[in-house]
Write a protein that holds these residues in place. Structure first.
Motif, PDB file in Angstrom:
ATOM      1  N   CYS A 108      -0.428  -4.339   1.691  1.00 27.25           N
ATOM      2  CA  CYS A 108      -1.105  -4.515   0.909  1.00 27.25           C
ATOM      3  C   CYS A 108      -0.126  -6.170   0.822  1.00 27.25           C
ATOM      4  O   CYS A 108       1.060  -5.974  -0.451  1.00 27.25           O
ATOM      5  N   PHE A 109      -0.795  -7.046   0.110  1.00 28.24           N
ATOM      6  CA  PHE A 109      -0.206  -8.380   0.164  1.00 28.24           C
ATOM      7  C   PHE A 109      -0.638  -9.361  -1.399  1.00 28.24           C
ATOM      8  O   PHE A 109      -2.328  -7.902  -1.467  1.00 28.24           O
ATOM      9  N   PRO A 110       0.107  -9.549  -2.586  1.00 26.60           N
ATOM     10  CA  PRO A 110      -1.052  -9.194  -3.651  1.00 26.60           C
ATOM     11  C   PRO A 110      -1.578 -10.679  -3.432  1.00 26.60           C
ATOM     12  O   PRO A 110      -2.813 -10.603  -4.339  1.00 26.60           O
ATOM     13  N   THR A 111      -1.884 -11.496  -2.122  1.00 25.99           N
ATOM     14  CA  THR A 111      -2.759 -12.771  -1.979  1.00 25.99           C
ATOM     15  C   THR A 111      -2.832 -13.759  -1.122  1.00 25.99           C
ATOM     16  O   THR A 111      -1.895 -12.908  -0.366  1.00 25.99           O
ATOM     17  N   ILE A 112      -3.925 -14.047  -0.813  1.00 20.47           N
ATOM     18  CA  ILE A 112      -3.771 -14.331   0.493  1.00 20.47           C
ATOM     19  C   ILE A 112      -2.575 -15.350   0.932  1.00 20.47           C
ATOM     20  O   ILE A 112      -1.906 -15.261   2.571  1.00 20.47           O
ATOM     21  N   GLY A 113      -2.277 -16.539   0.390  1.00 23.53           N
ATOM     22  CA  GLY A 113      -0.984 -17.016   0.219  1.00 23.53           C
ATOM     23  C   GLY A 113       0.553 -16.152   0.482  1.00 23.53           C
ATOM     24  O   GLY A 113       1.223 -16.551   1.571  1.00 23.53           O
ATOM     25  N   ASP A 114       0.771 -14.656   0.816  1.00 23.54           N
ATOM     26  CA  ASP A 114       1.454 -13.721   0.772  1.00 23.54           C
ATOM     27  C   ASP A 114       1.686 -13.050   1.656  1.00 23.54           C
ATOM     28  O   ASP A 114       2.184 -13.103   3.502  1.00 23.54           O
TER      29      ASP A 114
END
Length: 699
Positions: free
Chosen positions: A60-66
């Motif tokens: 899982c990623f914190p934001t789309i940008g990550d």
């Protein structure tokens, strides 16, 4: 609306990020991940949630940008106040499309409307296509893309099929998906458009027109904000040979109000939508059952120009009579069985009913060949545009099933252009087999006849594509407000609509001279743009003849205007010949805020608004469509010559109506409305003539 190419990465994404991803079963951020994994989506899935390290076994990623690399589609499953921030977190150019599940935008209040506009602005700056907000997402069944939080597919997946379904309502869409599953109807695509901040129903239709997996489009609509886009989408579907079945709510004032409160859509005038669907070849369904029955039938037989005549073959005389009654309601002809076929049938079954419906009785159960022979013989005559066969419960018989299957094979092999409807109680697998053979299958024989009635003999002449020159080809005097009757008639005459010859007299002497020149009784009316309802103030005199009578009428009309409308600017008195040999009709134009100028036609007279025997078309259209419009009214029988009266000049009336439609389109930016009441359809060969008109300019 944009080209369908920009929607390919939305509806067929190679990578999907789910913002608000969750491990909790049933949450909007959990369902799409579960469905995508279970159904075998081949692309990359990226859960996004700053509070989680892993969601449903995926990092899982914190934001789309990550996320490393570009993302074709982001599913936004977070509260409305966080939705815009989720998109802003993507790197510029990283994200191509977004589906926004969240509600709380334009469908709620002004604050929500403002937030939706801000979301649209951000998406526009970033080149992100938006589906929603306030939507259930979409499913691309052949590619296993389940970008939805609807629980419907969790309880059973609809098989891949030929029908693409578009709905503005998520709740309706979920229910429709479940109904398709229960009926065994396969889908190619399913999408809920919600508030339509960007992608709307018309966009989805255009994409489905190009989709090789879709052959029929089913759409549920609550309103439309881009009329031209919808016209283009319906045109494209018709030209591609992909039938469109539409359920449009808001047919009543209460229904329209409910639609407006449910989504941020314009329900519009239902008569205008009816005209739109008719002109552009869409099938309108007025119930859920009809919606699915038509959609499923058209996925088997695409409809066409087959004649509106029906052959009925049944093992039950009573059901045959029921089907015949329905055929009469649908205005389907029932040609009788030719004499040689009657003799042949009676030689095999002496107690058969050899008319149409053809009752082969229960004898067909013991001699199945007679059923097949009768059906083939009927179609060989060429007299029947379709065949409806009633078999009752025989479809469940093990011994009869091979004969039923052979009947379908034989009829489709020898007459593939003729729709065949089989009415029987059949197990699901046998029903599917007959449908694969090209037969429409019904359990209710009345449904079979109604469906054939809706599809047979439909001639759709798509409106011509107006060229750019028409937009500025008709100019009117600048200003605002209503033209006088005389000025209005002059506008009609310039547009090619025949009008009654008249002059505007400014003295009794002028009125007398013109009336004398007519050589017939005169009609005299006060002329003033400030007095649209002349009869209300005594501003009309009919059958005026002789100098004294004309002079007196002239003065009486001037006096009436001075007394009842002292502030009105009076141009004079219109003097025209009395026209009494014809049928009074009414035609008019009003500007629809979504679809532009709409033309109305009906029988004239004081009861037109009460009887509501009127019909509508979107401008412009040709004389052929105008004639079909005229003949669609119940009052057309009067025009065709009822009770010994001569037939009216319908062709001339159609030419005038088509000319009005061209005027309406050409002057759509300057004219608000036109009323022509009456236009008289004179006896055949004598033409038609507008006797009164009111043209109103746009403010």
């Amino acid at each position: 609306m944009t080209s369908t190419a920009t929607l390919n990465s939305l509806f067929a994404p190679r990578s999907i990020a789910v913002v608000g991803a969750s491990n909790t079963r049933g949450k909007s951020g959990a369902t799409p991940i579960a469905l995508l994994r279970k159904q075998g989506y081949a692309g990359r899935i990226h859960p996004v949630n700053p509070k989680e390290h892993e969601v449903q076994g995926l990092p899982c990623f914190p934001t789309i940008g990550d996320i490393d690399g570009d993302v074709d589609l982001a599913i936004i499953a977070v509260p409305a106040r966080f939705a815009r921030g989720a998109l802003e977190a993507a790197r510029p150019g990283q994200l191509g499309n977004a589906v926004i599940f969240t509600s709380g935008f334009a469908e709620v209040d002004e604050a929500g409307r403002a937030e939706q506009k801000a979301l649209q602005a951000l998406a526009g700056q970033r080149g992100i296509r938006l589906l929603g907000p306030n939507c259930l997402g979409f499913m691309n069944i052949p590619q296993n893309v389940y970008a939805t939080f609807s629980p419907a597919p969790l309880t059973g997946i609809v098989p891949a099929g030929k029908i693409g379904m578009v709905t503005q309502s998520g709740a309706f869409g979920a229910y429709a998906y479940s109904m398709a599953r229960e009926r065994g109807i396969g889908l190619s695509f399913w999408v809920s458009t919600g508030n339509e901040s960007d992608v709307d129903v018309a966009d989805c239709m255009q994409w489905l027109v190009q989709d090789p997996n879709t052959e029929v489009i089913m759409a549920y609509m609550e309103g439309c904000q881009d009329g031209e886009a919808l016209k283009l989408a319906l045109r494209a579907a018709h030209e591609a040979g992909k039938p469109v079945v539409v359920t449009k709510i808001g047919r009543t004032a209460a229904g329209a109000q409910a639609a407006a409160s449910h989504t941020a859509a314009l329900a519009g005038n239902d008569a205008v939508y009816d005209a739109l669907f008719r002109q552009y070849g869409a099938y309108r369904a007025h119930s859920m059952d009809e919606f699915f029955t038509l959609g499923q039938a058209l996925s088997i037989w695409k409809g066409g120009r087959a004649r509106r005549s029906l052959g009925i073959v049944t093992i039950s005389g009573g059901v045959g009579a029921l089907m015949a009654d329905e055929a009469d309601d649908q205005e389907l002809a029932l040609p009788p069985l030719p004499e040689d076929l009657r003799r042949r049938l009676l030689a095999r079954i002496p107690f058969a009913g050899p008319a149409n419906p053809v009752d082969v009785t229960g004898q067909a159960i013991t001699d199945p060949a007679v059923f097949q022979d009768t059906c083939l013989d009927m179609l060989e005559t060429g007299a029947y545009g379709a065949l409806a066969v009633f078999l009752a419960a025989a479809g469940s018989s093990e011994s009869l099933w091979p004969h039923i299957e052979q009947l379908a094979r034989s009829l489709q092999a020898r007459h593939p252009e003729t729709p065949l409807a089989i009415c029987a109680l059949l197990p699901a697998e046998r029903r599917r087999k007959l449908e694969e053979l090209g037969c429409m299958v019904f359990s209710d024989p009345s449904d079979a006849v109604r469906t054939l009635g809706a599809t047979l003999g439909r001639h759709v002449a798509l409106p011509a594509r107006p060229d750019g020159s028409q937009a500025d080809s008709f100019a009117v005097e600048p200003g605002a407000g209503t033209f006088s009757e005389s000025a209005s008639l002059q506008i009609l005459a310039r547009a090619g609509i025949p009008v009654v010859p008249s002059i505007v007299a400014t003295s009794a002497a002028q009125a007398c001279a013109h009336a004398k020149a007519l050589g017939a009784p005169a009609a005299m009316k006060i002329v003033s743009a400030d007095i649209p309802h002349k009869s209300d103030i005594g501003g009309v005199r009919l059958n005026v003849q002789g100098d004294d009578a004309v002079a007196q009428a002239y003065q009486a009309l001037r006096d009436a205007a001075k007394k009842h409308a002292p502030a009105a600017k009076v141009d004079g008195v219109l003097v025209a010949p009395m026209i009494s040999d014809g049928v009074e009709c009414i035609m008019g134009v009003h500007g629809d805020p979504v679809f532009g100028p709409v033309v109305m036609f009906g029988l004239g007279g004081v009861f037109v608004e009460i009887l509501k025997d009127v019909t509508f078309r979107l401008a412009p259209f040709d004389a052929e469509e105008a004639k079909a419009m005229i003949l669609s009214t119940r009052a057309s029988e009067i025009l065709q010559g009822a009770r010994g009266k001569p037939a009216a000049d319908i062709d001339a009336l159609a030419q005038a109506l088509a000319a009005l439609s061209r005027l309406a389109y050409a002057a759509r930016d300057t004219i608000s409305s036109i009323d022509v009441n009456p236009i008289v359809a004179r006896p055949a060969g004598l033409g038609a003539m507008a006797l009164d008109a009111v043209v109103v300019r746009k403010a």
